[in-house]
Design a protein around this motif. Structure first.
Motif, PDB file in Angstrom:
ATOM      1  N   THR A   9      10.461   7.462   1.429  1.00 51.43           N
ATOM      2  CA  THR A   9      10.447   8.482   2.671  1.00 51.43           C
ATOM      3  C   THR A   9      12.030   8.390   3.022  1.00 51.43           C
ATOM      4  O   THR A   9      11.855   9.771   3.973  1.00 51.43           O
ATOM      5  CB  THR A   9      10.657   6.860   3.270  1.00 51.43           C
ATOM      6  N   LEU A  10      12.895   8.336   1.857  1.00 52.45           N
ATOM      7  CA  LEU A  10      13.957   9.210   2.011  1.00 52.45           C
ATOM      8  C   LEU A  10      14.400  10.439   1.550  1.00 52.45           C
ATOM      9  O   LEU A  10      14.827  11.684   2.187  1.00 52.45           O
ATOM     10  CB  LEU A  10      15.315   8.160   1.816  1.00 52.45           C
ATOM     11  N   ARG A  11      13.186  10.710   0.493  1.00 52.35           N
ATOM     12  CA  ARG A  11      13.257  11.929  -0.394  1.00 52.35           C
ATOM     13  C   ARG A  11      12.414  12.962   0.786  1.00 52.35           C
ATOM     14  O   ARG A  11      12.726  13.980   0.893  1.00 52.35           O
ATOM     15  CB  ARG A  11      12.970  11.744  -1.139  1.00 52.35           C
ATOM     16  N   TYR A  12      11.044  12.800   1.414  1.00 49.42           N
ATOM     17  CA  TYR A  12      10.654  13.296   2.018  1.00 49.42           C
ATOM     18  C   TYR A  12      10.394  13.362   3.503  1.00 49.42           C
ATOM     19  O   TYR A  12      10.186  14.287   4.109  1.00 49.42           O
ATOM     20  CB  TYR A  12       8.763  13.115   0.930  1.00 49.42           C
ATOM     21  N   LEU A  13      10.208  12.085   3.797  1.00 49.25           N
ATOM     22  CA  LEU A  13       9.975  12.133   5.330  1.00 49.25           C
ATOM     23  C   LEU A  13      11.110  12.302   5.545  1.00 49.25           C
ATOM     24  O   LEU A  13      12.038  13.444   6.922  1.00 49.25           O
ATOM     25  CB  LEU A  13       9.912  10.689   5.836  1.00 49.25           C
ATOM     26  N   GLU A  14      12.729  12.067   4.969  1.00 51.69           N
ATOM     27  CA  GLU A  14      14.343  12.291   5.639  1.00 51.69           C
ATOM     28  C   GLU A  14      14.645  13.773   5.145  1.00 51.69           C
ATOM     29  O   GLU A  14      15.930  14.373   5.537  1.00 51.69           O
ATOM     30  CB  GLU A  14      14.800  11.264   5.141  1.00 51.69           C
ATOM     31  N   ASP A  15      14.179  14.267   4.236  1.00 52.97           N
ATOM     32  CA  ASP A  15      14.231  15.458   3.653  1.00 52.97           C
ATOM     33  C   ASP A  15      15.887  15.466   2.580  1.00 52.97           C
ATOM     34  O   ASP A  15      16.353  15.923   3.473  1.00 52.97           O
ATOM     35  CB  ASP A  15      13.992  16.451   4.778  1.00 52.97           C
ATOM     36  N   ALA A  24       5.921   6.446  -8.050  1.00 56.24           N
ATOM     37  CA  ALA A  24       5.652   6.177  -6.551  1.00 56.24           C
ATOM     38  C   ALA A  24       4.327   6.975  -6.320  1.00 56.24           C
ATOM     39  O   ALA A  24       3.085   6.670  -5.508  1.00 56.24           O
ATOM     40  CB  ALA A  24       6.746   6.380  -5.124  1.00 56.24           C
ATOM     41  N   LEU A  25       4.540   8.039  -6.642  1.00 57.31           N
ATOM     42  CA  LEU A  25       3.336   8.935  -6.064  1.00 57.31           C
ATOM     43  C   LEU A  25       2.530   9.314  -7.156  1.00 57.31           C
ATOM     44  O   LEU A  25       1.313   9.949  -7.240  1.00 57.31           O
ATOM     45  CB  LEU A  25       4.322  11.091  -6.989  1.00 57.31           C
ATOM     46  N   LEU A  39      14.302   7.450  15.355  1.00 55.21           N
ATOM     47  CA  LEU A  39      14.375   6.459  14.160  1.00 55.21           C
ATOM     48  C   LEU A  39      13.433   5.523  14.125  1.00 55.21           C
ATOM     49  O   LEU A  39      13.806   4.846  13.183  1.00 55.21           O
ATOM     50  CB  LEU A  39      16.468   6.311  14.981  1.00 55.21           C
ATOM     51  N   LEU A  40      12.811   5.199  14.937  1.00 53.08           N
ATOM     52  CA  LEU A  40      11.567   4.806  14.776  1.00 53.08           C
ATOM     53  C   LEU A  40      10.838   4.926  13.921  1.00 53.08           C
ATOM     54  O   LEU A  40      10.509   3.988  13.247  1.00 53.08           O
ATOM     55  CB  LEU A  40      10.916   4.344  16.270  1.00 53.08           C
ATOM     56  N   ARG A  41      10.050   6.740  14.018  1.00 45.04           N
ATOM     57  CA  ARG A  41       9.768   6.909  13.058  1.00 45.04           C
ATOM     58  C   ARG A  41      10.578   6.085  11.206  1.00 45.04           C
ATOM     59  O   ARG A  41       8.968   5.629  10.133  1.00 45.04           O
ATOM     60  CB  ARG A  41       9.629   8.047  12.900  1.00 45.04           C
ATOM     61  N   VAL A  42      11.370   6.442  11.037  1.00 44.04           N
ATOM     62  CA  VAL A  42      12.308   5.900  10.202  1.00 44.04           C
ATOM     63  C   VAL A  42      11.425   4.559   9.846  1.00 44.04           C
ATOM     64  O   VAL A  42      12.051   4.578   9.015  1.00 44.04           O
ATOM     65  CB  VAL A  42      13.916   6.302   9.588  1.00 44.04           C
ATOM     66  N   VAL A  47      -1.187  15.985   0.381  1.00 46.57           N
ATOM     67  CA  VAL A  47      -0.308  16.926   1.016  1.00 46.57           C
ATOM     68  C   VAL A  47       0.166  18.969   0.039  1.00 46.57           C
ATOM     69  O   VAL A  47       1.029  19.226   0.181  1.00 46.57           O
ATOM     70  CB  VAL A  47       0.933  16.966  -0.313  1.00 46.57           C
ATOM     71  N   THR A  48      -0.820  19.564  -0.122  1.00 49.12           N
ATOM     72  CA  THR A  48      -1.138  21.005  -0.296  1.00 49.12           C
ATOM     73  C   THR A  48      -1.437  21.366   0.711  1.00 49.12           C
ATOM     74  O   THR A  48      -0.948  22.632   1.171  1.00 49.12           O
ATOM     75  CB  THR A  48      -1.062  21.306  -1.674  1.00 49.12           C
TER      76      THR A  48
END
Length: 173
Positions: free
Chosen positions: A121-127, A151-152, A20-23, A166-167
């Protein structure tokens, strides 16, 4: 109403607190703000613990997202985010090109507007899917897609080697 059991809540925080702290860090952009954000979310969750104990983590994550978005809406509360990396922080990283690239990416993420950082964060860290992200941020899926795209694109401007970072599978840990 069921009684709050401190042991259950403490076990939840001990088990899921680091994740949760990472998020919170990804949303807030710095360690101190992330700790404050998480502490506030956990206090709110504790107050409702008898109702949420079985489904606590999604509930706390939703509080994190909502509190951070509410903070962004209060323009008068905007704080400066330090962008300099302290020498002792740089020494803790593994050496070489990959570490430099990660530091550049970290600084670039901090430079993004808060909404774009939240989407990434939501799309790529939280998937999360586009639809899940839109629901978490209370916006339309098209907004999520456009914010992620912007953003990207901005990250690619700020960190020209972003696509390499990222690749490359050995860098993605």
């Amino acid at each position: 109403m069921a009684e709050v059991t401190d042991g259950e809540f403490t076990a939840f925080v001990n088990e899921r607190g680091a994740a949760l702290l990472r998020v919170a860090y990804a949303l807030a952009g710095n360690q101190h703000a992330a700790e404050d954000l998480l502490q506030s979310a956990l206090a709110k969750a504790y107050a409702r613990w008898p109702r949420i104990r079985g489904d606590a983590e999604p509930y706390v994550r939703r509080i994190l997202y909502n509190d951070q978005v509410s903070g962004w809406r209060r323009l008068s509360r905007r704080r400066e985010v330090p962008v300099a990396v302290l020498p002792e922080q740089a020494e803790e990283r593994d050496g070489g090109y990959d570490a430099d690239l990660r530091l550049l990416l970290r600084e670039a993420l901090r430079a993004l507007p808060p909404r774009q950082r939240a989407v990434l964060t939501l799309r790529y860290l939280e998937d999360m899917s586009v639809e899940q992200t839109a629901a978490a941020l209370d916006c339309q899926p098209g907004t999520v897609a456009s914010q992620a795209s912007r953003a990207l694109a901005r990250l690619r401007q700020l960190v020209p080697a972003f696509d390499d970072l990222v690749t490359r599978p050995e860098v993605n840990r």
